[in-house]
Each structure stands twice: as C-alpha cells, then as structure tokens.
Write an enzyme that holds these catalytic residues in place. Structure first.
Site, PDB file in Angstrom:
ATOM      1  CB  THR A  47      -0.959   0.005   1.195  1.00  0.00           C
ATOM      2  OG1 THR A  47      -0.208  -0.168   2.400  1.00  0.00           O
ATOM      3  CG2 THR A  47      -1.972  -1.119   1.075  1.00  0.00           C
ATOM      4  CB  THR A  49       1.118   5.476   3.698  1.00  0.00           C
ATOM      5  OG1 THR A  49       0.257   6.465   3.135  1.00  0.00           O
ATOM      6  CG2 THR A  49       1.844   6.068   4.891  1.00  0.00           C
ATOM      7  CB  CYS A  50       2.753   0.403   3.950  1.00  0.00           C
ATOM      8  SG  CYS A  50       1.148   0.531   4.786  1.00  0.00           S
ATOM      9  CB  SER A  51       5.329   0.822  -0.503  1.00  0.00           C
ATOM     10  OG  SER A  51       4.668  -0.407  -0.383  1.00  0.00           O
ATOM     11  CG  LEU A  55       9.463  -1.462   5.287  1.00  0.00           C
ATOM     12  CD1 LEU A  55       8.744  -2.794   5.299  1.00  0.00           C
ATOM     13  CD2 LEU A  55      10.414  -1.408   4.095  1.00  0.00           C
TER      14      LEU A  55
END
Length: 242
Positions: A47, A49-51, A55
């Site tokens: 997703t 924001t996560c990528s 992270l």
C-alpha cells in the site's frame, strides 16, 4: 476505541512463515523474549504510505535505533507470508523483519484489528508502533481514530525521538555512478570505510547522462550528494569527509 496497552504483555501467537521454500512457525516468545524490539504495524503490504514512507524510514534509521539498544525491528501486517516476503524483496529493506499476521490473531489480541471493508481489505491492522522489552509493551504510538489511514505518530523518527531525543540521525547520501568507473569505486570505498550508508544511482540502469547533467550540472561520475547538498566527485568527497 483503540486501546493503549502499555505495561501489558504482547499477545501469545504463532506466526506461520515461509522461509527458503519451507514452512517455519515463529512464536511471539521467539520474537520478544529477552530482547528490545520495535514493532510497527500497518494496514497492508504494497500500500502507498507503507511502501513509500513507513517501512523505508524504519529501514533507514535501523542502524541508529540499534545503536540505542534496539535488537530487532519488526513490521507486522495482516497479510500472508508470501505477500510479506514479496513486499520485503521489492522494498529491499534488509534491516527489517516482516511478520505475517495472516489470521489477524496478533492484531486482534492487541485490540488493533479493524474493518477496512470500504477499501475491500476486510479485517486489517490499525497503524501503530510500539517499543517492547522482554515481551512487555513499554510505549505505544497509535494513529488517531479518524477516517482514512492517518500517519502522524507511528513513524520511525517519533520512535527514535522517544528512545533517545539526542540521537544523531544518518545523512541522506546518494552516489551517481557507472559500472567500471575507478573514481566511483573510490568514492564508495570512502563511504564504506567511514561506515556511512548511501544509495547508489547507476547510470544506464537507474538513470541516464541527461539526469546526471540536469541534477549535478556535470557530465562526469561519480557525483555525490549529502542531504540535498552537491559534494562533487571522489576528491571532493574525500575532502568533505576529512
């Protein structure tokens, strides 16, 4: 209502992971016992924001977090192990351990399992981070309970500031290089010798000479940038590091 569980033990769960084409079960005891662990949980692998942010920044700050007493950095999401492994490979986040909470048992035990049906996700983890010492939650940073996917407090910088507000964060360093260039090799070795992490942009693979000229104003390699400042080639880098 998302509950802050500081002072409590993490849920006791067994995670089903895939390692080297074999099934390997990992328990929360194995992850947390006698260790200081930073956990950040997110709605889903791949997703945006996560990528793009969550992270990568934990991966960038992993070194300084470990210098300040953190043994492991764990990323948890309600995804299966194949998805989490593929995401880790895609992200090249070598400093992060990804844990697949495929059944949502850990997230549910944390009180962080929420419905994302409006996005077609089903049950997923709310976004949060926590510092866990020997299985006990010392600190939690829970994103505000509002619509959407807020990302305000569970970031790596907030966690590092809690652990040590005076910790020195690493500089963002980029080296534009090309294969077979001895001066590029010298510049990279200078950084390696100082234990300084950097990202390499390789001409012909990641960019072309057009980008090199547009960004640095020069046509030779290497070109080194530190925190947005153009340092120059290997000799300029050597002087900068002296």
């Amino acid at each position: 209502m998302l509950e802050n569980r500081e002072g409590q033990n993490v849920p006791s769960v067994t995670f089903h992971t895939r390692q080297n084409d074999a099934w390997v079960d990992i328990t929360t005891e194995q992850i947390f016992k006698d260790k200081t662990v930073v956990v950040f949980a997110l709605p889903g692998a791949f997703t945006p924001t996560c990528s793009s942010t969550h992270l990568p920044r934990y991966n960038e700050l992993a070194g300084v977090l470990k210098e300040n007493g953190v043994d492991d950095i764990v990323c948890l999401s309600v995804n299966d192990t194949f998805v989490m492994n593929a995401w880790l490979a895609d992200q090249e986040a070598e400093n992060i351990t990804v844990i697949p909470d495929g059944n949502g048992e850990f997230s549910e035990g944390m009180g962080m399992l929420v419905g994302k049906n409006d996005l077609g996700f089903g049950k997923r983890s709310w976004r949060y981070s926590m510092l866990v010492k020997n299985g006990v939650i010392e600190k939690m940073f829970i994103e505000p309970d509002v619509a959407g996917d807020p990302f305000e407090v569970s970031d790596a910088d907030t966690m590092l500031n809690y652990i040590n507000a005076d910790a020195k964060k690493p500089s963002a360093i980029s080296v534009i290089s090309k294969p077979g260039c001895p001066f590029c090799a010298k510049a990279k070795q200078l950084l390696h010798d100082k234990g300084i992490a950097f990202e390499e942009v390789i001409l012909g693979t990641d960019a072309t000479s057009v980008s090199l000229k547009a960004i640095s104003g020069r046509s030779t390699v290497p070109q080194v940038f530190v925190d947005g400042k153009h340092i120059g080639g290997s000799e300029e880098l050597e002087a900068y590091l002296a």
